[in-house]
Design a protein around this motif. Structure first.
Motif, short mmCIF file in Angstrom:
data_model
loop_
_atom_site.label_atom_id
_atom_site.label_comp_id
_atom_site.label_asym_id
_atom_site.label_seq_id
_atom_site.Cartn_x
_atom_site.Cartn_y
_atom_site.Cartn_z
N VAL A 253 101.12 68.86 18.25
CA VAL A 253 101.81 69.70 17.90
C VAL A 253 102.09 70.01 16.96
O VAL A 253 102.43 69.48 15.98
N LEU A 254 101.24 71.28 16.01
CA LEU A 254 101.15 71.54 14.66
C LEU A 254 101.98 72.58 15.05
O LEU A 254 102.31 73.42 14.95
N GLY A 255 102.99 71.49 14.18
CA GLY A 255 104.29 72.71 13.77
C GLY A 255 105.61 71.93 13.91
O GLY A 255 105.45 71.13 16.00
N THR A 256 106.93 72.43 13.82
CA THR A 256 108.20 71.19 14.40
C THR A 256 109.23 72.80 14.66
O THR A 256 109.96 72.24 13.98
N GLY A 257 108.83 74.22 14.10
CA GLY A 257 110.00 74.70 14.23
C GLY A 257 110.89 75.29 15.87
O GLY A 257 110.12 74.04 16.70
N VAL A 258 110.98 75.83 16.06
CA VAL A 258 112.24 75.85 16.66
C VAL A 258 111.37 75.57 18.36
O VAL A 258 111.21 75.15 18.99
N ALA B 55 103.84 64.91 16.37
CA ALA B 55 103.58 67.03 15.74
C ALA B 55 102.94 66.33 14.63
O ALA B 55 103.71 65.43 13.85
N TRP B 56 103.12 67.43 13.53
CA TRP B 56 103.00 67.43 12.71
C TRP B 56 103.32 69.33 11.26
O TRP B 56 103.89 70.13 12.70
N SER B 57 104.24 68.36 10.67
CA SER B 57 104.82 69.39 9.78
C SER B 57 104.80 69.26 8.40
O SER B 57 103.68 68.39 7.94
N ARG B 58 104.72 70.20 7.33
CA ARG B 58 104.26 70.04 5.77
C ARG B 58 105.35 68.76 5.42
O ARG B 58 105.22 68.09 4.27
N GLY C 31 111.79 61.08 20.46
CA GLY C 31 110.47 60.18 21.32
C GLY C 31 108.73 61.18 21.46
O GLY C 31 108.35 60.78 21.94
N VAL C 32 109.00 61.70 19.37
CA VAL C 32 107.45 61.89 18.93
C VAL C 32 106.82 61.65 18.07
O VAL C 32 108.09 61.34 17.00
N GLU C 33 105.81 60.91 17.57
CA GLU C 33 105.55 60.63 16.32
C GLU C 33 105.17 62.34 15.11
O GLU C 33 104.56 62.88 15.89
N CYS C 34 106.25 61.72 14.14
CA CYS C 34 106.23 62.85 13.32
C CYS C 34 105.12 62.31 11.97
O CYS C 34 105.23 61.39 12.12
N GLU D 260 99.09 63.43 5.78
CA GLU D 260 98.58 62.53 7.17
C GLU D 260 98.09 63.54 8.37
O GLU D 260 98.12 63.34 9.23
N MET D 261 97.43 64.53 7.93
CA MET D 261 96.60 65.67 8.92
C MET D 261 95.86 65.41 9.75
O MET D 261 95.44 65.34 10.22
N ASP D 262 94.69 64.28 9.20
CA ASP D 262 93.43 63.92 9.68
C ASP D 262 94.09 62.65 10.65
O ASP D 262 93.48 62.69 11.59
N LYS D 263 94.75 62.33 10.32
CA LYS D 263 95.81 61.08 11.32
C LYS D 263 95.60 61.73 12.27
O LYS D 263 95.86 61.28 13.86
N PHE D 264 96.78 62.58 11.93
CA PHE D 264 97.66 64.05 13.30
C PHE D 264 96.20 64.04 13.96
O PHE D 264 96.66 64.38 15.21
N LEU D 265 95.65 64.47 13.79
CA LEU D 265 94.07 65.42 14.64
C LEU D 265 93.57 64.26 14.92
O LEU D 265 93.14 65.18 16.53
N SER D 266 93.17 63.13 14.59
CA SER D 266 92.55 62.56 15.43
C SER D 266 93.50 61.93 15.91
O SER D 266 92.34 60.87 16.91
N GLN D 267 94.77 61.83 16.15
CA GLN D 267 95.29 61.14 17.57
C GLN D 267 95.85 62.56 18.70
O GLN D 267 96.56 62.20 19.54
N SER D 268 94.96 64.06 18.59
CA SER D 268 95.35 65.09 19.13
C SER D 268 94.70 65.38 20.43
O SER D 268 93.83 66.17 20.09
N ASP D 269 94.84 64.62 22.10
CA ASP D 269 93.53 65.41 22.88
C ASP D 269 93.71 66.21 22.89
O ASP D 269 92.78 67.23 23.62
N ILE D 270 95.47 66.81 22.99
CA ILE D 270 95.07 68.33 23.76
C ILE D 270 95.78 68.73 21.99
O ILE D 270 97.18 68.45 21.52
#
Length: 185
Positions: free
Chosen positions: A43-48, A66-69, A76-79, A85-95
């Motif tokens: 999930v790109l974003g960590t807002g409400v 989840a990723w945020s700036r 329960g979420v790896e942040c 850390e954006m590329d690592k996050f994207l590489s671990q996002s099947d959806i």
């Protein structure tokens, strides 16, 4: 929004959109089932909206990222945080679920360069704004198999014209525009 995100993720996870294409063609072939624990939701974003959507997805057993700036902590979420850390996050996002606001920095962010950083066959859910998505890049990613599907809550323009390539795409069942305004033509 959490219900919509859950609907989209489950539709992609259970290949509902691909089965729709088969149904339209009078075909049925079982598709590979992957248990939720084998899929990584990013999930790109960590807002409400993002936090509520992540909470709604937790009971299904998906691995949640989840990723945020800035650095966040969500049970329960790896942040992931920041550009580093954006590329690592994207590489671990099947959806990949997109829930960031539209700004000058995020306009056009859902593009070929970002899609190339996702695992092959990943899917996207755009719940941000239509201006986040580069249509031509999405079509190329779908045609090449780089992306297996897309659920678009928003587009630009909205609604899409009846002859828009995303509506007429040969794999149109894998591109699902769910905003009710698109069907009120």
């Amino acid at each position: 929004m959490a219900e919509y995100v859950t609907l989209a993720v489950l539709a992609l996870h259970r290949d509902l959109l691909a089965y729709r294409v088969q149904q339209a063609g009078g075909d049925w072939q079982p598709l590979r089932f992957r248990p939720p624990v084998a899929l990584r939701m990013g999930v790109l974003g960590t807002g409400v909206l993002a936090k509520t959507s992540l909470s709604a997805l937790q009971p299904f057993g998906f691995r949640l990222n989840a990723w945020s700036r800035s650095r966040q902590s969500i049970g329960g979420v790896e942040c992931f945080a920041g550009k580093a850390e954006m590329d690592k996050f994207l590489s671990q996002s099947d959806i990949l679920v997109y829930l960031l606001p539209l700004t000058s920095k995020t306009a056009g962010i859902l593009n070929g360069a970002l899609f190339a950083k996702l695992p092959p066959g990943a899917a996207i859910v755009n719940c941000g704004r239509g201006g986040h998505l580069v249509h031509a890049d999405l079509l190329v990613a779908l045609d090449s198999g780089r992306l297996s599907g897309a659920v678009l809550d928003v587009t630009d323009p909205e609604p899409l014209p009846a002859d828009h390539p995303l509506r007429l795409h040969e794999r149109r069942g894998l591109v699902f525009h769910a905003n009710a305004s698109a069907f009120a033509e």
